[in-house]
Motif scaffolding. Sequence first.
Motif, PDB file in Angstrom:
ATOM      1  N   ILE A 183       0.831  -1.207   0.000  1.00  0.00           N
ATOM      2  CA  ILE A 183       0.000   0.000   0.000  1.00  0.00           C
ATOM      3  C   ILE A 183       0.865   1.255   0.000  1.00  0.00           C
ATOM      4  O   ILE A 183       0.612   2.201  -0.754  1.00  0.00           O
ATOM      5  CB  ILE A 183      -0.948  -0.004   1.216  1.00  0.00           C
ATOM      6  N   LEU A 184       1.908   1.253   0.815  1.00  0.00           N
ATOM      7  CA  LEU A 184       2.773   2.425   0.911  1.00  0.00           C
ATOM      8  C   LEU A 184       3.616   2.609  -0.353  1.00  0.00           C
ATOM      9  O   LEU A 184       3.749   3.725  -0.863  1.00  0.00           O
ATOM     10  CB  LEU A 184       3.681   2.304   2.134  1.00  0.00           C
ATOM     11  N   ALA A 185       4.174   1.512  -0.865  1.00  0.00           N
ATOM     12  CA  ALA A 185       5.058   1.607  -2.032  1.00  0.00           C
ATOM     13  C   ALA A 185       4.323   2.136  -3.257  1.00  0.00           C
ATOM     14  O   ALA A 185       4.860   2.950  -4.017  1.00  0.00           O
ATOM     15  CB  ALA A 185       5.680   0.246  -2.334  1.00  0.00           C
ATOM     16  N   CYS A 186       3.089   1.679  -3.456  1.00  0.00           N
ATOM     17  CA  CYS A 186       2.322   2.083  -4.644  1.00  0.00           C
ATOM     18  C   CYS A 186       1.313   3.184  -4.348  1.00  0.00           C
ATOM     19  O   CYS A 186       0.576   3.602  -5.250  1.00  0.00           O
ATOM     20  CB  CYS A 186       1.602   0.870  -5.232  1.00  0.00           C
ATOM     21  N   ASN A 187       1.277   3.631  -3.094  1.00  0.00           N
ATOM     22  CA  ASN A 187       0.360   4.706  -2.688  1.00  0.00           C
ATOM     23  C   ASN A 187      -1.079   4.365  -3.092  1.00  0.00           C
ATOM     24  O   ASN A 187      -1.765   5.152  -3.759  1.00  0.00           O
ATOM     25  CB  ASN A 187       0.794   6.034  -3.311  1.00  0.00           C
TER      26      ASN A 187
END
Length: 247
Positions: free
Chosen positions: A137-141
């Motif tokens: 979730i964080l890596a691909c926003n």
Amino acid sequence: MIKLFRGEPPKSLTSASVASLTSEYTTSGKSVWNLESIKKALLAYSSSKCAYCEESLDIASNYMEVEHFYPKVPHSHLVVEWKNLLPACKRCNTSKGKYDPATDGMIVNPADVYPQKHLYFSELTLRYRDDIGERTILACNLNRTDRLFRVRSDLHAAMHHSLERTRSDMKTYLAGNTSYENEQKIVRSVASLLKSADPKKPYAAFLASSLLSDPTYIWIKESLQGSGLWEPLDKLEQSAKSVQLAR
């Protein structure tokens, strides 16, 4: 995000061409992966959607990019390795950037694992079950407010409006208006909702997750089952369930 089933590499990616293209990238830095044959093959197995957010993609649009799951640096030997390539929208590809699962921590590769193991939807928000899900979730926003929240909100509002209209028709049916026209109207409405959550449709995981857990949908389904009208809809629901990211 849904599970993707990686197709065969394009015929242009022979062992010899992979070696040649990799060498060309190493010496010149040229974007050797931006071949139409590669893009077409990626879009074919992803139903023309971004592998991460399920945005609809078009090979003719600059918005479609060839994403390297393991980044080009330091993994230059994988720049045209078929199993390292994914179709992505510009936003997801830019967000992921140089994130390296080999050193920064593994994230979900939807062509290799089922996203349901790591992710689920809670209303409009994509949430994580474990560290892999959180990093994804964080890596691909994948909860970005500039686009995804607005799209999910609009889709949810349209779905809710359709459900309320169908609920009203179902109440009329249960009250005695059992005409064939009313019966088919209800079945068509539910079928349309379920088809919107088909794995090939944009944002299928979100739509399936929202629809199948909605109390109004559940009431309509139970009413249709009690009236002997559910059978033609069962296969459509099973298809939607296959991509549902349930809590």
